[in-house]
Design a protein around this motif. Structure first.
Motif, PDB file in Angstrom:
ATOM      1  N   ASN A   1       0.855  -1.201   0.000  1.00  8.27           N
ATOM      2  CA  ASN A   1       0.000   0.000   0.000  1.00  8.27           C
ATOM      3  C   ASN A   1       0.895   1.257   0.000  1.00  8.27           C
ATOM      4  OD1 ASN A   1      -2.424   1.517   0.351  1.00  8.27           O
ATOM      5  ND2 ASN A   1      -2.218   1.465   2.584  1.00  8.27           N
ATOM      6  N   PRO A   2       1.802   1.376  -1.018  1.00 10.00           N
ATOM      7  CA  PRO A   2       2.832   2.420  -0.937  1.00 10.00           C
ATOM      8  C   PRO A   2       2.269   3.839  -0.958  1.00 10.00           C
ATOM      9  CG  PRO A   2       2.875   1.376  -3.092  1.00 10.00           C
ATOM     10  CD  PRO A   2       1.908   0.602  -2.269  1.00 10.00           C
ATOM     11  N   ASP A   3       1.126   4.024  -1.678  1.00  7.54           N
ATOM     12  CA  ASP A   3       0.573   5.386  -1.748  1.00  7.54           C
ATOM     13  C   ASP A   3      -0.404   5.654  -0.606  1.00  7.54           C
ATOM     14  OD1 ASP A   3      -1.357   3.643  -2.499  1.00  7.54           O
ATOM     15  OD2 ASP A   3      -1.790   4.548  -4.443  1.00  7.54           O
ATOM     16  N   ARG A   4      -0.589   4.717   0.294  1.00  2.29           N
ATOM     17  CA  ARG A   4      -1.472   4.825   1.465  1.00  2.29           C
ATOM     18  C   ARG A   4      -2.917   5.120   1.032  1.00  2.29           C
ATOM     19  NH1 ARG A   4      -0.770   8.734   4.778  1.00  2.29           N
ATOM     20  NH2 ARG A   4      -0.915   7.667   6.758  1.00  2.29           N
ATOM     21  N   ARG A   5      -3.286   4.689  -0.196  1.00  4.23           N
ATOM     22  CA  ARG A   5      -4.659   4.942  -0.643  1.00  4.23           C
ATOM     23  C   ARG A   5      -5.655   4.156   0.208  1.00  4.23           C
ATOM     24  NH1 ARG A   5      -9.006   4.032  -2.631  1.00  4.23           N
ATOM     25  NH2 ARG A   5      -8.665   1.804  -2.564  1.00  4.23           N
ATOM     26  N   LEU A   6      -5.262   2.930   0.550  1.00  6.81           N
ATOM     27  CA  LEU A   6      -6.103   2.128   1.442  1.00  6.81           C
ATOM     28  C   LEU A   6      -5.896   2.629   2.874  1.00  6.81           C
ATOM     29  CD1 LEU A   6      -7.917  -0.421   1.890  1.00  6.81           C
ATOM     30  CD2 LEU A   6      -5.793  -1.702   2.230  1.00  6.81           C
ATOM     31  N   ALA A   7      -6.986   3.055   3.522  1.00  6.34           N
ATOM     32  CA  ALA A   7      -6.888   3.555   4.902  1.00  6.34           C
ATOM     33  C   ALA A   7      -7.137   2.400   5.863  1.00  6.34           C
ATOM     34  CB  ALA A   7      -7.915   4.651   5.128  1.00  6.34           C
ATOM     35  N   LEU A   8      -6.200   2.177   6.775  1.00  7.55           N
ATOM     36  CA  LEU A   8      -6.340   1.065   7.723  1.00  7.55           C
ATOM     37  C   LEU A   8      -6.740   1.581   9.110  1.00  7.55           C
ATOM     38  CD1 LEU A   8      -3.646   0.153   5.764  1.00  7.55           C
ATOM     39  CD2 LEU A   8      -4.162  -1.918   6.995  1.00  7.55           C
ATOM     40  N   PHE A   9      -7.525   0.754   9.795  1.00  7.01           N
ATOM     41  CA  PHE A   9      -7.990   1.089  11.146  1.00  7.01           C
ATOM     42  C   PHE A   9      -7.889  -0.174  12.000  1.00  7.01           C
ATOM     43  CE2 PHE A   9      -9.991   3.887   8.181  1.00  7.01           C
ATOM     44  CZ  PHE A   9     -10.000   5.123   8.810  1.00  7.01           C
ATOM     45  N   SER A  10      -7.724   0.023  13.312  1.00  2.00           N
ATOM     46  CA  SER A  10      -7.738  -1.129  14.209  1.00  2.00           C
ATOM     47  C   SER A  10      -7.906  -0.653  15.650  1.00  2.00           C
ATOM     48  CB  SER A  10      -6.456  -1.954  14.056  1.00  2.00           C
ATOM     49  OG  SER A  10      -6.587  -3.197  14.710  1.00  2.00           O
TER      50      SER A  10
END
Ligand code: SF4
Length: 639
Positions: free
Chosen positions: A242-251
């Motif tokens: 996910n190099p461009d951080r387009r996918l936003a992760l949460f936890s």
């Protein structure tokens, strides 16, 4: 061939289309675990159908399908509805019914029913397989069997197309089962005695899938992500995918475990937010709930996350044993003084089955509602009045509303259609079928027809009455028919310019909703007194003089001027519960007005549009993140 249907029902909502988070992940895991079994067909009821179809329509759909086995995932928010549906299904089908999920615990008498053939405690995969492979296993009537090996090595069920990430643009990924902590209010550990982590390669392939599919948000369902032994390596691999951080992760995370290098790794991998449970700062309450917390380290971790551009949503619990109103205020002050109030979640304690607090409730002096969600009523140090005062204090100090009123969404007219169609019922298409979302009762309609329509309503749904005066006895019968067929579906009755307000209000006395409803407890603090929270009455009137209303009733001004209101005119209506904009104007005039007002809408009374297309556009401008995709395409006419 054995035909299996797996179903997960949502947290009920008062607004149709609001996100429910009802991803049937457990059901998809069961299906995946049993794909190799011959002569078995397993379907998971799609989220778009399970989350938004009413009780009667759901029963018809299952009865038509005639499965041999029905499996329900039971949570506190759906257990009563699941038991109701099971009772009805047992009278029409020969299907065997399985219950699993967090509500299925050995100390929960609420789940016991002659209509249920099998109870699964904890992990479901291994037991589900045995039920499909061995007819004799059903005689045990209940079982618990860990599924650690299966979990560790299995791909996310999203990869085989078993789930619909587009509904909420979110993907859920289970990376860990079990938790090293044992907070006394929590049932997360279920039957787990050890921690099991999904293989790193499986996690990475799921992240890759989310990136490839253009999913916006990935939520790692991990109660404490920082206990994973290979976390640094995992984060580095996620960063590469996910190099461009387009996918936003949460936890979720224990903030005490976050240092500067870890915060930087999270940020580089694309993490945008964590839930960080604080619950309380009161040492005695922390000790009783077995959640030792170093408050200094917690603060340091939260600040490091924020400094790395990651939001930290702080969770607080009101009514913990040993917590006092004074100690609760000190917790709130701690959050406010340290500027952690950007995204606070406040919950009253719920004394859940299977938890230590449930086991020890007498000894700890916990008095809670006996029905879901088992909300605390009082403790030895928090009486009933203290809860409202504590909530007021938290809302003022943290500048937020923890129990906001439902959105105003009372559109009912199609655009550019003839007069007859303007009075048409409003349908939506879910799973390829049409369901009734808004019933328009401008004049008397045959009750036989209403009975037919009651079998097709969504959950929730609306009934628009008037503006012609309607016989109160007729309306009472109509509401009884609709709600008796759908006792768990929240309903909104919209009274268009009622000639007789008192009679209009009393219509609600005639509804047959299940009481207590889950929402009665879940939205307990919407008003000072407990009571109905699943039936809402909205009066739409051209009379702007505020009326004295009861709980769950609201008065909306019907704006029918030839021109659209300006901001000062809207502000003049603040004493009411909202404004219905019902103006015919050129499309670009209406859209320009929406574009101009939307950015300041939070400072104005609630606004709804009469036209369905304009209302959808308004919601997209003002509350896009709150509504699910693809389920609000309105259609006129009949089924
Ligand atoms: S509240 Fe969170 S940290 Fe505590 S036991 Fe439950 S999952 Fe673990």
């Amino acid at each position: 061939m054995t035909d299996v249907l797996l179903i997960q029902l949502p947290i009920p909502r008062l607004n149709y289309g609001r996100r429910t988070g009802n991803v049937p992940l457990a059901a998809a895991c069961l299906k995946q675990a049993a794909t190799d079994i011959a002569d078995v067909r397993i379907d998971v009821l799609p989220e778009s159908v399970a989350s938004f179809v009413g009780d009667a329509a759901l029963l018809s759909l299952i009865e038509e399908r005639r499965p041999d086995v029905i499996g329900f995932s039971a949570f506190s928010w759906n257990i009563d509805r699941v038991l109701y549906l099971s009772r009805r299904l047992k009278s029409t089908l020969a299907a065997r019914i399985i219950l699993g999920g967090p509500e299925i615990t050995r100390d929960n008498p609420r789940i016991l029913s002659a209509d249920i053939d099998f109870y699964v405690y904890g992990d479901g995969e291994a037991v589900f397989r045995r039920l499909l492979l061995d007819q004799n296993f059903w005689q045990k009537r209940q079982a618990a069997e860990p599924a650690a090996d299966w979990f560790r090595a299995s791909p996310s069920p999203y990869l085989s197309g078993g789930l619909e990430p587009q509904i909420e643009n979110i993907m859920l990924l289970e990376t860990q089962r079990g938790c090293p902590y044992h907070c006394a209010f929590c049932y997360y550990n279920k039957s787990h005695t050890t921690l099991v982590f999904a293989d790193r390669a499986r996690v990475i392939e799921a992240v890759q899938w989310a990136c490839d599919q253009g999913v916006d948000e990935l939520f790692l369902l991990d109660p404490s992500l920082n206990v994973r032994p290979d976390l640094a390596d995992l984060l580095e691999q996620i960063r590469r995918v996910n190099p461009d951080r387009r996918l936003a992760l949460f936890s979720e995370i224990r903030a005490e475990g976050v240092d500067a290098p870890l915060a930087a790794l999270f940020a580089a991998a694309g993490f945008r937010g964590f839930e960080i449970g604080l619950q309380t700062t009161h040492p005695e309450a922390l000790k009783i709930m077995r959640r030792s917390t170093d408050i200094g380290l917690f603060l340091k971790g939260a600040r490091l996350l924020k400094a790395s551009g990651i939001s930290a949503a702080v969770d607080l619990i009101m009514g913990l044993p040993a917590d006092t109103p004074g100690a609760f205020k000190r917790t709130v002050d701690f959050v406010a003084d340290n500027e952690l109030n950007e995204d606070v979640q406040l919950f009253p304690l719920t004394v859940l089955p299977g938890t230590e607090f449930r086991r020890r409730h007498k000894e700890l002096g916990l008095v809670f509602e006996p029905h879901p969600p088992y909300t605390i009523e009082r403790t030895a140090s928090f009486d009933q009045n203290d809860f409202m005062e504590a909530l007021d204090y938290a809302e003022n100090r943290l500048d937020t509303a923890f129990f906001p009123p439902p959105d105003l969404d009372i559109a009912w007219r199609f655009s550019g259609v003839d007069a007859e169609r303007q009075a048409a019922d409003v349908y939506v298409r879910l799973g390829g079928r049409k369901y009734l979302n808004k019933l328009i009762v401008a004049g008397k309609r045959p009750l036989g027809k209403i009975s037919e329509l009651a079998r097709r309503v969504t959950s929730p749904y609306q009934v628009f009455l008037g503006p012609q005066r309607l016989d109160p006895v007729y309306v009472a019968d109509l509401l009884k028919i609709l709600t008796a067929a759908n006792p768990f579906c929240p309903i909104e009755v919209v009274l268009m310019e009622p000639a007789d307000l008192i009679t209009g209000m009393r219509f609600v006395d005639h509804i047959s909703l299940q009481r207590p409803h889950f929402l009665d407890g879940d939205l307990r603090y919407l008003y000072p007194r407990p009571g109905n929270r699943a039936a809402l009455v909205t009066i739409v009137s051209r009379n702007a003089a505020p009326r004295i209303l009861d709980d769950m009733q609201r008065h909306v001004f019907w704006w029918q001027d030839a021109r659209l209101p300006e901001r000062p005119e809207l502000e003049d209506l603040f004493e009411l519960d909202g404004v219905l904009i019902d103006v015919e104007a050129a499309a670009d005039t209406l859209q320009n007005w929406q574009d101009r007002i939307a950015p300041v809408s939070a400072e104005l009374p609630y606004i709804s549009f009469a036209r369905l297309d304009l209302q959808r556009r308004w919601l997209a401008l003002t509350a896009a993140d709150d509504y699910a995709n693809g389920i609000m395409d309105y259609l006129p006419g009949s089924p």
